[in-house]
Design an enzyme around this catalytic site. Sequence first.
Site, PDB file in Angstrom:
ATOM      1  N   HIS A 203     -39.517 -25.249 -28.912  1.00 13.98           N
ATOM      2  CA  HIS A 203     -40.261 -24.042 -28.553  1.00 13.98           C
ATOM      3  C   HIS A 203     -40.939 -24.332 -27.217  1.00 13.98           C
ATOM      4  O   HIS A 203     -40.849 -23.531 -26.308  1.00 13.98           O
ATOM      5  CB  HIS A 203     -41.274 -23.709 -29.650  1.00 13.98           C
ATOM      6  CG  HIS A 203     -41.962 -22.408 -29.463  1.00 13.98           C
ATOM      7  ND1 HIS A 203     -41.290 -21.213 -29.397  1.00 13.98           N
ATOM      8  CD2 HIS A 203     -43.277 -22.100 -29.302  1.00 13.98           C
ATOM      9  CE1 HIS A 203     -42.156 -20.228 -29.216  1.00 13.98           C
ATOM     10  NE2 HIS A 203     -43.364 -20.731 -29.145  1.00 13.98           N
TER      11      HIS A 203
ATOM     12  N   GLU B  75     -46.005 -28.976 -32.097  1.00 14.15           N
ATOM     13  CA  GLU B  75     -44.549 -29.096 -32.272  1.00 14.15           C
ATOM     14  C   GLU B  75     -44.150 -30.568 -32.388  1.00 14.15           C
ATOM     15  O   GLU B  75     -43.313 -30.924 -33.220  1.00 14.15           O
ATOM     16  CB  GLU B  75     -43.798 -28.435 -31.111  1.00 14.15           C
ATOM     17  CG  GLU B  75     -42.286 -28.498 -31.290  1.00 14.15           C
ATOM     18  CD  GLU B  75     -41.528 -27.571 -30.363  1.00 14.15           C
ATOM     19  OE1 GLU B  75     -42.113 -27.097 -29.373  1.00 14.15           O
ATOM     20  OE2 GLU B  75     -40.329 -27.299 -30.644  1.00 14.15           O
TER      21      GLU B  75
ATOM     22  N   HIS C 109     -41.580 -18.166 -20.668  1.00 16.95           N
ATOM     23  CA  HIS C 109     -41.574 -17.820 -22.092  1.00 16.95           C
ATOM     24  C   HIS C 109     -41.177 -16.349 -22.226  1.00 16.95           C
ATOM     25  O   HIS C 109     -41.948 -15.457 -21.874  1.00 16.95           O
ATOM     26  CB  HIS C 109     -42.958 -18.064 -22.673  1.00 16.95           C
ATOM     27  CG  HIS C 109     -43.033 -17.950 -24.161  1.00 16.95           C
ATOM     28  ND1 HIS C 109     -41.995 -17.473 -24.940  1.00 16.95           N
ATOM     29  CD2 HIS C 109     -44.042 -18.267 -25.027  1.00 16.95           C
ATOM     30  CE1 HIS C 109     -42.361 -17.501 -26.201  1.00 16.95           C
ATOM     31  NE2 HIS C 109     -43.585 -17.964 -26.286  1.00 16.95           N
TER      32      HIS C 109
ATOM     33  N   LYS D 199     -37.994 -23.228 -21.394  1.00 16.58           N
ATOM     34  CA  LYS D 199     -39.090 -22.411 -20.865  1.00 16.58           C
ATOM     35  C   LYS D 199     -39.630 -22.971 -19.561  1.00 16.58           C
ATOM     36  O   LYS D 199     -40.294 -22.268 -18.810  1.00 16.58           O
ATOM     37  CB  LYS D 199     -40.212 -22.305 -21.903  1.00 16.58           C
ATOM     38  CG  LYS D 199     -39.860 -21.467 -23.136  1.00 16.58           C
ATOM     39  CD  LYS D 199     -41.058 -21.298 -24.055  1.00 16.58           C
ATOM     40  CE  LYS D 199     -40.733 -20.431 -25.261  1.00 16.58           C
ATOM     41  NZ  LYS D 199     -39.892 -21.122 -26.271  1.00 16.58           N
TER      42      LYS D 199
ATOM     43  N   CYS E  99     -43.550 -14.605 -31.087  1.00 19.18           N
ATOM     44  CA  CYS E  99     -42.647 -15.416 -30.264  1.00 19.18           C
ATOM     45  C   CYS E  99     -41.522 -16.060 -31.062  1.00 19.18           C
ATOM     46  O   CYS E  99     -40.709 -16.794 -30.500  1.00 19.18           O
ATOM     47  CB  CYS E  99     -43.450 -16.466 -29.513  1.00 19.18           C
ATOM     48  SG  CYS E  99     -44.706 -15.723 -28.445  1.00 19.18           S
TER      49      CYS E  99
ATOM     50  N   PHE F   7     -47.588 -16.564 -32.205  1.00 14.72           N
ATOM     51  CA  PHE F   7     -48.943 -16.181 -32.551  1.00 14.72           C
ATOM     52  C   PHE F   7     -48.913 -15.419 -33.872  1.00 14.72           C
ATOM     53  O   PHE F   7     -47.966 -14.707 -34.178  1.00 14.72           O
ATOM     54  CB  PHE F   7     -49.533 -15.272 -31.468  1.00 14.72           C
ATOM     55  CG  PHE F   7     -50.010 -16.008 -30.245  1.00 14.72           C
ATOM     56  CD1 PHE F   7     -50.180 -17.385 -30.249  1.00 14.72           C
ATOM     57  CD2 PHE F   7     -50.312 -15.315 -29.083  1.00 14.72           C
ATOM     58  CE1 PHE F   7     -50.628 -18.058 -29.129  1.00 14.72           C
ATOM     59  CE2 PHE F   7     -50.763 -15.984 -27.948  1.00 14.72           C
ATOM     60  CZ  PHE F   7     -50.925 -17.351 -27.969  1.00 14.72           C
TER      61      PHE F   7
END
Length: 421
Positions: A312, A323, A349, A344, A172, A407
């Site tokens: 993010h 975060e 996402h 998002k 991502c 990830f």
Amino acid sequence: MSAYRDAKGRPLVAVTGLGVVTSLGRGVAENWAALTAGRSGIHAITRFPTDGLRTRIAGTVDFLAAEPMVAPVLSEALAAAAAEEAVAEAGLPGDFPGALFIAVPPVEMEWPQRQALAAQATGEVTYADLLRAAATRRFDDWHDLFIFGTVADRIADRFGTRGSPISLSTACSSGATAIQLGVEAIRRGEMRAALCIGTDGSVNPESLIRFSLLSALSTQNDPPEAAAKPFAKNRDGFVMGEGAAALVLEEAEAAAARGARILGYVLGCGEKGDGFHRTRSSPDGAPIIAAIREAIADAGLDPDRIDTVNAHGTGTPENDKMEALGCLAVMGERMRSVPISSNKSMIGHTLTAAGAVEAVVSLLTLRHGRVPPTLNYALPDPAIPLDVVTRARDLPVRTVLSNSFGFGGQNTCLVFGAEPA
């Protein structure tokens, strides 16, 4: 020191073209209007049956055709649309005068194609049956379709970029990594321009089920637009989205020499791997903290110079907490009053494309002095003491920190500026 060199003596990297496609629409104007109005592009999936699935919503891009409807074809269409807009805005004459760095989703044969191959077998399907089916040559088109580099090759041919195109996948954070590679190539003096793209059109039953098995997706299907809740206490996962974004990067001196309109600068890049777990961050946040810190330092800035954070912000309990920890660790108590927002919440996402989409949003934030809102932040999480923007907020913005965490421990952060640092 030249006006076109940064504090470390490297060529400044300017942005001269932007393009974006998401479920909110095609192009910068449509997307920016929807984002700042707080309109969601997340809706019920109609592309395939969702009976029995725990998650039945996504930010799919349904207005672009792809035949067959598989991730590589849709990802190519999305990338081409975004790149057309960015290259046109940059106004570069002729073929593109630099290389292509493109983030694309992992490629594998999808269920309909596997079923078509398996249908060639009689009785139990064996590997030998699949080889015999392939040997008929009736499936040759799939060979190119499901090779990782095909999308990049086709985009490179279409826009005439130079050298071998670079396909990349860092989960991502991929879209941000594509930009980072372009910046670093220009700084090294290898090229004066780079076309950097992140694209992802992989909302299909298999990917939806895989993320569901990881408990990563929101299951609050009704109403769809209320599902994605970054940083809220009642967040329960992310919503998949599709889209693409493209940036034309140029050596600032070359861009100025040809009279290009400079839309902003990529001032800093930071990256740090995290080997703690395949899907979880190191509990102490050290890799995330290092990526943020490195991006700001690479920009030649002090953390106090960051005006806003394009998060993010996936809406998963783990990611949002980490975060916040990272931002607070780097920027201290001041971070509690630094505006932070996650788009998002409106587009979902977009996975491989997310870092590039958020780069475009960051540059538009600089241009307009307006921070887009984070939808569905009605129930603040006391464990995340941040200034989450809930309605579009107008304020002077000179710098934006944009975070991307993937990830597999892929962390990439970028700093954008309206002016050279």
